[in-house]
Motif scaffolding. Structure first.
Motif, PDB file in Angstrom:
ATOM      1  N   ASP A  48      10.998  19.051  18.907  1.00 52.27           N
ATOM      2  CA  ASP A  48       9.558  20.355  19.064  1.00 52.27           C
ATOM      3  C   ASP A  48       8.930  18.624  18.449  1.00 52.27           C
ATOM      4  OD1 ASP A  48      10.368  19.768  15.929  1.00 52.27           O
ATOM      5  OD2 ASP A  48      10.076  21.948  16.197  1.00 52.27           O
ATOM      6  N   GLY A  49       8.917  17.678  18.437  1.00 51.75           N
ATOM      7  CA  GLY A  49       7.553  17.053  18.137  1.00 51.75           C
ATOM      8  C   GLY A  49       7.349  16.755  16.427  1.00 51.75           C
ATOM      9  N   ARG A  50       8.129  17.425  16.263  1.00 43.87           N
ATOM     10  CA  ARG A  50       7.966  17.938  13.881  1.00 43.87           C
ATOM     11  C   ARG A  50       8.839  16.500  13.056  1.00 43.87           C
ATOM     12  NH1 ARG A  50       5.484  22.242  13.064  1.00 43.87           N
ATOM     13  NH2 ARG A  50       5.766  24.149  14.181  1.00 43.87           N
ATOM     14  N   LEU A  51       8.731  16.425  12.138  1.00 42.03           N
ATOM     15  CA  LEU A  51       9.198  15.167  11.339  1.00 42.03           C
ATOM     16  C   LEU A  51      10.099  15.774  10.642  1.00 42.03           C
ATOM     17  CD1 LEU A  51       5.560  13.530   9.759  1.00 42.03           C
ATOM     18  CD2 LEU A  51       6.637  13.077  11.511  1.00 42.03           C
ATOM     19  N   VAL A  52      11.144  15.313  11.243  1.00 40.59           N
ATOM     20  CA  VAL A  52      11.886  15.839   9.794  1.00 40.59           C
ATOM     21  C   VAL A  52      12.522  14.305   9.559  1.00 40.59           C
ATOM     22  CG1 VAL A  52      12.839  17.018  11.215  1.00 40.59           C
ATOM     23  CG2 VAL A  52      13.421  15.467  12.468  1.00 40.59           C
ATOM     24  N   GLY A  53      13.505  14.706   8.408  1.00 43.67           N
ATOM     25  CA  GLY A  53      14.257  13.679   7.608  1.00 43.67           C
ATOM     26  C   GLY A  53      13.589  12.334   7.283  1.00 43.67           C
ATOM     27  N   TYR A  54      13.735  11.674   6.284  1.00 44.94           N
ATOM     28  CA  TYR A  54      12.933  10.330   6.321  1.00 44.94           C
ATOM     29  C   TYR A  54      13.316   9.527   4.786  1.00 44.94           C
ATOM     30  CZ  TYR A  54      10.559   5.876   6.521  1.00 44.94           C
ATOM     31  OH  TYR A  54      10.257   4.504   6.623  1.00 44.94           O
ATOM     32  N   GLY A  55      13.849   9.006   4.546  1.00 38.00           N
ATOM     33  CA  GLY A  55      14.451   8.219   3.253  1.00 38.00           C
ATOM     34  C   GLY A  55      13.140   8.031   2.519  1.00 38.00           C
ATOM     35  N   GLY A  56      12.208   7.384   2.933  1.00 38.42           N
ATOM     36  CA  GLY A  56      11.033   7.115   1.781  1.00 38.42           C
ATOM     37  C   GLY A  56       9.887   8.530   1.559  1.00 38.42           C
ATOM     38  N   GLY A  57      10.254   9.784   2.382  1.00 37.95           N
ATOM     39  CA  GLY A  57      10.285  11.213   2.258  1.00 37.95           C
ATOM     40  C   GLY A  57       9.397  11.591   3.276  1.00 37.95           C
ATOM     41  N   LEU A  58       9.490  12.503   3.836  1.00 40.27           N
ATOM     42  CA  LEU A  58       8.401  12.717   5.156  1.00 40.27           C
ATOM     43  C   LEU A  58       6.688  11.942   4.973  1.00 40.27           C
ATOM     44  CD1 LEU A  58       9.713  16.679   6.456  1.00 40.27           C
ATOM     45  CD2 LEU A  58       9.749  14.465   6.955  1.00 40.27           C
ATOM     46  N   PRO A  59       5.760  12.243   3.777  1.00 46.90           N
ATOM     47  CA  PRO A  59       4.611  12.342   3.888  1.00 46.90           C
ATOM     48  C   PRO A  59       4.360  10.755   4.105  1.00 46.90           C
ATOM     49  CG  PRO A  59       5.523  13.307   1.331  1.00 46.90           C
ATOM     50  CD  PRO A  59       6.264  13.389   2.362  1.00 46.90           C
ATOM     51  N   LEU A  60       5.596   9.883   3.434  1.00 44.63           N
ATOM     52  CA  LEU A  60       5.306   8.440   4.551  1.00 44.63           C
ATOM     53  C   LEU A  60       5.774   8.368   5.302  1.00 44.63           C
ATOM     54  CD1 LEU A  60       5.235   5.245   3.333  1.00 44.63           C
ATOM     55  CD2 LEU A  60       7.982   5.386   2.445  1.00 44.63           C
ATOM     56  N   LYS A  61       6.522   8.505   5.660  1.00 44.09           N
ATOM     57  CA  LYS A  61       6.797   9.605   7.275  1.00 44.09           C
ATOM     58  C   LYS A  61       5.573   9.183   7.794  1.00 44.09           C
ATOM     59  CE  LYS A  61      10.299  10.217  10.084  1.00 44.09           C
ATOM     60  NZ  LYS A  61      11.508  11.268  10.795  1.00 44.09           N
ATOM     61  N   GLU A 102       0.389   3.966  13.416  1.00 41.52           N
ATOM     62  CA  GLU A 102       0.443   2.905  14.404  1.00 41.52           C
ATOM     63  C   GLU A 102       0.369   4.154  15.998  1.00 41.52           C
ATOM     64  OE1 GLU A 102       4.745   3.406  14.767  1.00 41.52           O
ATOM     65  OE2 GLU A 102       5.222   1.806  13.621  1.00 41.52           O
ATOM     66  N   GLY A 103      -0.914   5.433  14.786  1.00 40.23           N
ATOM     67  CA  GLY A 103      -1.436   6.416  15.748  1.00 40.23           C
ATOM     68  C   GLY A 103      -0.428   6.994  17.111  1.00 40.23           C
ATOM     69  N   ALA A 104       1.138   7.477  16.369  1.00 38.80           N
ATOM     70  CA  ALA A 104       1.789   7.817  17.236  1.00 38.80           C
ATOM     71  C   ALA A 104       1.535   9.739  17.221  1.00 38.80           C
ATOM     72  CB  ALA A 104       3.068   7.695  16.308  1.00 38.80           C
ATOM     73  N   SER A 105       1.823  10.412  18.029  1.00 33.55           N
ATOM     74  CA  SER A 105       1.856  11.870  17.704  1.00 33.55           C
ATOM     75  C   SER A 105       3.459  12.579  17.067  1.00 33.55           C
ATOM     76  CB  SER A 105       1.832  12.161  19.603  1.00 33.55           C
ATOM     77  OG  SER A 105       0.559  11.528  19.857  1.00 33.55           O
ATOM     78  N   PHE A 106       2.456  13.247  17.061  1.00 34.78           N
ATOM     79  CA  PHE A 106       3.463  14.380  16.109  1.00 34.78           C
ATOM     80  C   PHE A 106       3.102  15.639  15.251  1.00 34.78           C
ATOM     81  CE2 PHE A 106       2.270  11.621  12.970  1.00 34.78           C
ATOM     82  CZ  PHE A 106       1.623  12.433  11.932  1.00 34.78           C
ATOM     83  N   ILE A 107       4.082  16.688  15.125  1.00 29.16           N
ATOM     84  CA  ILE A 107       3.714  18.134  14.492  1.00 29.16           C
ATOM     85  C   ILE A 107       3.812  17.573  13.004  1.00 29.16           C
ATOM     86  CG2 ILE A 107       3.561  20.072  14.787  1.00 29.16           C
ATOM     87  CD1 ILE A 107       4.496  20.001  17.144  1.00 29.16           C
ATOM     88  N   PRO A 108       2.898  17.377  12.468  1.00 29.66           N
ATOM     89  CA  PRO A 108       3.546  17.526  10.788  1.00 29.66           C
ATOM     90  C   PRO A 108       4.592  18.463  10.059  1.00 29.66           C
ATOM     91  CG  PRO A 108       1.295  16.740  11.395  1.00 29.66           C
ATOM     92  CD  PRO A 108       1.709  17.877  12.512  1.00 29.66           C
ATOM     93  N   GLY A 109       5.199  18.203   9.637  1.00 30.69           N
ATOM     94  CA  GLY A 109       6.176  19.469   8.597  1.00 30.69           C
ATOM     95  C   GLY A 109       6.879  19.219   8.962  1.00 30.69           C
ATOM     96  N   LYS A 110       7.972  19.622   8.685  1.00 31.87           N
ATOM     97  CA  LYS A 110       9.867  20.084   8.722  1.00 31.87           C
ATOM     98  C   LYS A 110       9.686  20.773   9.700  1.00 31.87           C
ATOM     99  CE  LYS A 110      14.428  19.981   6.818  1.00 31.87           C
ATOM    100  NZ  LYS A 110      15.345  18.804   5.440  1.00 31.87           N
ATOM    101  N   SER A 122       1.172  -1.192   0.779  1.00 34.70           N
ATOM    102  CA  SER A 122      -0.626  -0.154   0.322  1.00 34.70           C
ATOM    103  C   SER A 122       1.075   1.370   0.390  1.00 34.70           C
ATOM    104  CB  SER A 122      -0.885   0.138   0.606  1.00 34.70           C
ATOM    105  OG  SER A 122      -0.326   0.080   2.387  1.00 34.70           O
ATOM    106  N   ILE A 123       2.321   1.052   0.120  1.00 37.57           N
ATOM    107  CA  ILE A 123       2.552   1.792   0.288  1.00 37.57           C
ATOM    108  C   ILE A 123       3.605   2.519  -0.484  1.00 37.57           C
ATOM    109  CG2 ILE A 123       2.945   2.632   3.194  1.00 37.57           C
ATOM    110  CD1 ILE A 123       5.562   1.217   3.244  1.00 37.57           C
ATOM    111  N   GLY A 124       3.487   1.454  -1.612  1.00 33.42           N
ATOM    112  CA  GLY A 124       4.372   1.420  -2.409  1.00 33.42           C
ATOM    113  C   GLY A 124       5.381   0.208  -2.541  1.00 33.42           C
ATOM    114  N   LYS A 125       6.918   0.140  -3.961  1.00 36.17           N
ATOM    115  CA  LYS A 125       8.002  -1.127  -3.665  1.00 36.17           C
ATOM    116  C   LYS A 125       8.799  -1.514  -2.663  1.00 36.17           C
ATOM    117  CE  LYS A 125       6.332  -2.263  -9.147  1.00 36.17           C
ATOM    118  NZ  LYS A 125       6.698  -2.734 -10.280  1.00 36.17           N
ATOM    119  N   LEU A 126       8.285  -2.124  -2.438  1.00 41.37           N
ATOM    120  CA  LEU A 126       9.419  -2.178  -1.181  1.00 41.37           C
ATOM    121  C   LEU A 126      10.864  -4.009  -1.879  1.00 41.37           C
ATOM    122  CD1 LEU A 126       7.728  -2.631   2.470  1.00 41.37           C
ATOM    123  CD2 LEU A 126       8.870  -0.308   0.749  1.00 41.37           C
TER     124      LEU A 126
END
Length: 161
Positions: free
Chosen positions: A131-144, A151-159, A10-14
């Motif tokens: 600060d709770g924001r999403l930063v850096g991810y090899g698959g891109g922030l939208p995938l992170k 998973e129902g995790a808490s975070f602040i969207p965006g870099k 569902s998230i692409g080819k692995l």
């Protein structure tokens, strides 16, 4: 012997690679046509595929697969620390550095996190900015964001700025 497969999810080819009965790589294949498959489909690869799909369907919260990521001793420490982050929780790079035994090595920990060869199973997506924001991810922030939302995790969207 090295064996590998590419699975559609569902998230692409692995891309999944197994060597001598343990997973050595799980990466985002995307549209990468330079990936070459080798060997045969083994029971370990079949089980990895099953567990990953089950996780992405929201039916699995942990993995039980033999892992053998290749990296330096420091990277191995960081990847082991990543495995201690529970499903649905996040930590900062500073906390990850502390768990890896070197609280002042945030940048080095970030680089080891970036070089994680077994994404999703070794949950590098659970590391976020202080600060709770999403930063850096090899698959891109939208995938992170997708994985953390699953998973129902808490975070602040965006870099973070």
């Amino acid at each position: 012997m090295v064996n590998s497969i590419i699975i559609d999810t569902s998230i692409g080819k692995l891309f999944i690679e197994e060597t001598d009965g343990a997973i050595t790589e799980l990466s985002f294949a995307g549209d990468n046509t330079s990936i070459s498959l080798s060997g045969s489909i083994t029971p370990v690869l079949e089980e990895a595929q099953s567990q990953i799909i089950s996780y992405l369907e929201g039916k699995r919260t942990s993995f039980s697969l033999p892992l053998a990521p290749k990296g330096t001793a420091f990277q191995q420490k960081v990847w082991s620390a990543l495995l201690t982050i529970p499903y649905g929780q996040t930590i900062s790079y500073k906390e990850l550095a502390t768990r890896a035994g070197n609280p002042k090595a945030c940048r080095a920990v970030g680089m080891a996190n970036n070089r994680n060869p077994i994404v999703i199973i070794i949950p590098c997506h659970r590391v976020i900015g202080a600060d709770g924001r999403l930063v850096g991810y090899g698959g891109g922030l939208p995938l992170k964001e997708t994985l953390l939302t699953l998973e129902g995790a808490s975070f602040i969207p965006g870099k973070a700025h």
